[in-house]
Design an enzyme around this catalytic site. Sequence first.
Site, PDB file in Angstrom:
ATOM      1  N   LEU A  47      -4.288   4.296   2.928  1.00 28.89           N
ATOM      2  CA  LEU A  47      -3.258   3.560   2.200  1.00 28.89           C
ATOM      3  C   LEU A  47      -1.898   3.908   2.799  1.00 28.89           C
ATOM      4  CD1 LEU A  47      -4.568   4.172  -1.424  1.00 28.89           C
ATOM      5  CD2 LEU A  47      -4.823   2.082  -0.069  1.00 28.89           C
ATOM      6  N   SER A  48      -0.870   3.156   2.430  1.00 29.04           N
ATOM      7  CA  SER A  48       0.445   3.451   2.998  1.00 29.04           C
ATOM      8  C   SER A  48       0.883   4.871   2.674  1.00 29.04           C
ATOM      9  CB  SER A  48       1.490   2.438   2.523  1.00 29.04           C
ATOM     10  OG  SER A  48       1.597   2.445   1.111  1.00 29.04           O
ATOM     11  N   GLU A  49       0.467   5.383   1.493  1.00 27.00           N
ATOM     12  CA  GLU A  49       0.766   6.779   1.159  1.00 27.00           C
ATOM     13  C   GLU A  49      -0.380   7.392   0.357  1.00 27.00           C
ATOM     14  OE1 GLU A  49       3.316   8.497   2.225  1.00 27.00           O
ATOM     15  OE2 GLU A  49       4.634   6.873   2.896  1.00 27.00           O
ATOM     16  N   THR A  50      -0.663   8.631   0.668  1.00 25.33           N
ATOM     17  CA  THR A  50      -1.479   9.499  -0.172  1.00 25.33           C
ATOM     18  C   THR A  50      -0.602  10.690  -0.530  1.00 25.33           C
ATOM     19  OG1 THR A  50      -3.567   8.843   0.861  1.00 25.33           O
ATOM     20  CG2 THR A  50      -3.518  10.978  -0.275  1.00 25.33           C
ATOM     21  N   CYS A  80       9.160   9.280  -0.471  1.00 28.81           N
ATOM     22  CA  CYS A  80       8.375   8.084  -0.779  1.00 28.81           C
ATOM     23  C   CYS A  80       8.544   7.744  -2.251  1.00 28.81           C
ATOM     24  CB  CYS A  80       6.893   8.298  -0.453  1.00 28.81           C
ATOM     25  SG  CYS A  80       5.903   6.835  -0.858  1.00 28.81           S
TER      26      CYS A  80
END
Length: 292
Positions: A47-50, A80
């Site tokens: 995903l774009s961020e974890t 983020c």
Amino acid sequence: MAKKLVKYCVVDAFTDTAFKGNPAAVCLLEEEKDDKWLQSVAAEFNLSETCYLIPLNEPTNTNPRFGLRWFTPVDEVDLCGHATLAAAHFLFSYGLVKTDTIEFSTRSGILTAKRVPEPKASNSQDDCPTGYSIELDFPVVQVAEANFNDVLAISKSLNGASVVEINETSKGDHFILLPSGEAVVECQPQIDLIQNCPGRGMIITGPAPQGSGFDFYSRFFCPKFGINEDPVCGSAHCALAPYWRKKLGKCDFVALAASPRGGVVKLHLDDEKQRVFLRGKAVAVMEGSLLV
């Protein structure tokens, strides 16, 4: 040796509808993990961020405090917004905190998330609020005129879009003004060309159409960090808020992240403190445990 379970939740941020907004994986750790493991898990989620939460035992603190780190599929980042919103939603919705404010210790300093009750609907017979949004307190990201003057290269990377201004953020992102919000929506990014542009990533923005209910539209592309398009980039709005403050002469905004998934960010800019307050909703769409 028995494997330990790490609880995780995938949360769609800056939306109240599943499979919209920006998804982030939130992992709750009982102990520190090495960076290689953290990055491997982020690559697995893709995903774009974890993000990773770990409780901090600070008894003198009024509000609960957690360590918070953010990873794209290829690297750790300093800030983020959507994953912080997702982390706060996870902690609030699962009853893991008893207060309405959470503090996060991060590479960008102490950030806070506040639960804000939503007013009940005008036709509701219930005295209770219908839900809540989450307000994040983030640092302003400065925007300045860029040294990069190749308008043609930027236009080509955006499939020939008309470029009005080229600026740069203090995080190293190109900040591109297009003629209109419609141009932002219709833009067809050429990811290979964006990846070859100098700088970290590219924010594009334009004024919202009259009557839309929004002040501006935006999108964010960051292929160098493994994110072709970040569906709703909260941290990009830390640069968008001061920029549109100068353009529109106001401090409160409703912004549309005009990616295919879409998302809504409400913003307040505190000029004096150089802080941006981002407000949005979130919804959990998946949960489980990692075997480690």
